[in-house]
Design a protein around this motif. Structure first.
Motif, PDB file in Angstrom:
ATOM      1  N   HIS A  72      -6.971  -0.826  -4.922  1.00  0.00           N
ATOM      2  CA  HIS A  72      -7.310   0.451  -5.544  1.00  0.00           C
ATOM      3  C   HIS A  72      -7.616   0.211  -7.016  1.00  0.00           C
ATOM      4  O   HIS A  72      -7.550  -0.908  -7.499  1.00  0.00           O
ATOM      5  CB  HIS A  72      -6.182   1.473  -5.349  1.00  0.00           C
ATOM      6  N   ILE A  73      -7.954   1.275  -7.714  1.00  0.00           N
ATOM      7  CA  ILE A  73      -8.310   1.189  -9.133  1.00  0.00           C
ATOM      8  C   ILE A  73      -7.303   1.993  -9.936  1.00  0.00           C
ATOM      9  O   ILE A  73      -7.008   3.142  -9.602  1.00  0.00           O
ATOM     10  CB  ILE A  73      -9.720   1.740  -9.386  1.00  0.00           C
ATOM     11  N   VAL A  74      -6.781   1.380 -10.981  1.00  0.00           N
ATOM     12  CA  VAL A  74      -5.895   2.074 -11.906  1.00  0.00           C
ATOM     13  C   VAL A  74      -6.473   1.898 -13.306  1.00  0.00           C
ATOM     14  O   VAL A  74      -6.614   0.767 -13.771  1.00  0.00           O
ATOM     15  CB  VAL A  74      -4.462   1.491 -11.846  1.00  0.00           C
ATOM     16  N   GLN A  75      -6.846   3.002 -13.926  1.00  0.00           N
ATOM     17  CA  GLN A  75      -7.426   2.986 -15.271  1.00  0.00           C
ATOM     18  C   GLN A  75      -8.534   1.943 -15.405  1.00  0.00           C
ATOM     19  O   GLN A  75      -8.577   1.171 -16.347  1.00  0.00           O
ATOM     20  CB  GLN A  75      -6.329   2.765 -16.310  1.00  0.00           C
ATOM     21  N   GLY A  76      -9.407   1.921 -14.413  1.00  0.00           N
ATOM     22  CA  GLY A  76     -10.564   1.033 -14.444  1.00  0.00           C
ATOM     23  C   GLY A  76     -10.280  -0.402 -14.032  1.00  0.00           C
ATOM     24  O   GLY A  76     -11.175  -1.240 -14.057  1.00  0.00           O
TER      25      GLY A  76
ATOM     26  N   SER B  47      -9.032 -10.049  -1.154  1.00  0.00           N
ATOM     27  CA  SER B  47     -10.377  -9.854  -0.593  1.00  0.00           C
ATOM     28  C   SER B  47     -10.798  -8.391  -0.738  1.00  0.00           C
ATOM     29  O   SER B  47     -11.955  -8.095  -1.051  1.00  0.00           O
ATOM     30  CB  SER B  47     -10.415 -10.253   0.883  1.00  0.00           C
ATOM     31  N   ALA B  48      -9.856  -7.475  -0.523  1.00  0.00           N
ATOM     32  CA  ALA B  48     -10.149  -6.047  -0.701  1.00  0.00           C
ATOM     33  C   ALA B  48     -10.505  -5.761  -2.161  1.00  0.00           C
ATOM     34  O   ALA B  48     -11.371  -4.918  -2.436  1.00  0.00           O
ATOM     35  CB  ALA B  48      -8.962  -5.195  -0.256  1.00  0.00           C
ATOM     36  N   CYS B  49      -9.869  -6.462  -3.094  1.00  0.00           N
ATOM     37  CA  CYS B  49     -10.222  -6.323  -4.512  1.00  0.00           C
ATOM     38  C   CYS B  49     -11.676  -6.735  -4.731  1.00  0.00           C
ATOM     39  O   CYS B  49     -12.415  -6.074  -5.470  1.00  0.00           O
ATOM     40  CB  CYS B  49      -9.302  -7.180  -5.391  1.00  0.00           C
ATOM     41  N   GLU B  50     -12.077  -7.828  -4.114  1.00  0.00           N
ATOM     42  CA  GLU B  50     -13.467  -8.301  -4.227  1.00  0.00           C
ATOM     43  C   GLU B  50     -14.431  -7.288  -3.622  1.00  0.00           C
ATOM     44  O   GLU B  50     -15.500  -7.014  -4.171  1.00  0.00           O
ATOM     45  CB  GLU B  50     -13.600  -9.665  -3.541  1.00  0.00           C
ATOM     46  N   ILE B  51     -14.056  -6.701  -2.485  1.00  0.00           N
ATOM     47  CA  ILE B  51     -14.887  -5.675  -1.844  1.00  0.00           C
ATOM     48  C   ILE B  51     -15.036  -4.481  -2.776  1.00  0.00           C
ATOM     49  O   ILE B  51     -16.142  -3.960  -2.977  1.00  0.00           O
ATOM     50  CB  ILE B  51     -14.263  -5.255  -0.488  1.00  0.00           C
ATOM     51  N   LEU B  52     -13.939  -4.054  -3.393  1.00  0.00           N
ATOM     52  CA  LEU B  52     -13.979  -2.920  -4.311  1.00  0.00           C
ATOM     53  C   LEU B  52     -14.805  -3.248  -5.550  1.00  0.00           C
ATOM     54  O   LEU B  52     -15.561  -2.401  -6.047  1.00  0.00           O
ATOM     55  CB  LEU B  52     -12.558  -2.506  -4.695  1.00  0.00           C
TER      56      LEU B  52
ATOM     57  N   SER C 136     -12.204   7.544  -9.940  1.00  0.00           N
ATOM     58  CA  SER C 136     -12.122   6.197  -9.368  1.00  0.00           C
ATOM     59  C   SER C 136     -10.733   5.916  -8.806  1.00  0.00           C
ATOM     60  O   SER C 136     -10.573   5.055  -7.954  1.00  0.00           O
ATOM     61  CB  SER C 136     -12.514   5.129 -10.394  1.00  0.00           C
ATOM     62  N   SER C 137      -9.719   6.660  -9.259  1.00  0.00           N
ATOM     63  CA  SER C 137      -8.372   6.436  -8.740  1.00  0.00           C
ATOM     64  C   SER C 137      -8.218   6.985  -7.325  1.00  0.00           C
ATOM     65  O   SER C 137      -7.216   6.742  -6.673  1.00  0.00           O
ATOM     66  CB  SER C 137      -7.331   7.057  -9.668  1.00  0.00           C
TER      67      SER C 137
END
Length: 142
Positions: free
Chosen positions: A21-25, A126-131, A4-5
């Motif tokens: 992006h994702i860091v440790q979930g 917004s990108a966080c919401e998309i992810l 996921s990273s």
């Protein structure tokens, strides 16, 4: 490093590209790309993808609304084609992500919220919401 990273999400706009992006979930915003022009923005994003070893790019794409306007979809798809990205590209419905991101800033002062719009923080939220939508669709977290 878990798989996921290697995922990056983008909220592609005419002035700014929000990134997450994702860091440790945990989904976290990144510094947005400020667009001066399409080629500069594509070059910066392609460099970031390479630098981070991104394998999957999650792109927010509007539904087109009731009228079925696809011009924004076409503009976003064209921009992504400029990247020359060799990994997987996934498009996710981005409808109302900016509204949700703005709602997450309800505690901030009005002046701060206006600054977040201008400096791209809102775009990266917004990108966080998309992810988050992508991860929920994968049955992961959320």
């Amino acid at each position: 490093m878990d798989s996921s990273s290697k995922i990056l999400a983008c909220d592609v706009g005419l002035k700014r590209i929000g990134l997450a992006h994702i860091v440790q979930g945990i989904i976290l915003p990144l510094k947005p790309i400020m667009r001066r022009n399409r080629n500069q923005a594509a070059k910066e994003l392609a460099g970031l993808l390479e630098q981070r070893g991104v394998e999957r790019l999650v792109i927010g794409l509007p539904s087109g609304g009731l009228g079925g306007d696809t011009s924004t979809q076409e503009r976003i798809r064209h921009f992504i084609s400029l990247l020359g990205f060799g990994g997987e590209i996934v498009y996710v419905d981005e409808d109302f992500t900016s509204t949700h991101a703005l709602e997450s800033l309800h505690h901030a002062k009005r002046e701060s919220r206006q600054a977040y719009r201008k400096n791209g923080v809102l775009d990266s939220l917004s990108a966080c919401e998309i992810l988050s939508r992508y991860m929920q669709g994968q049955g992961v977290g959320g």
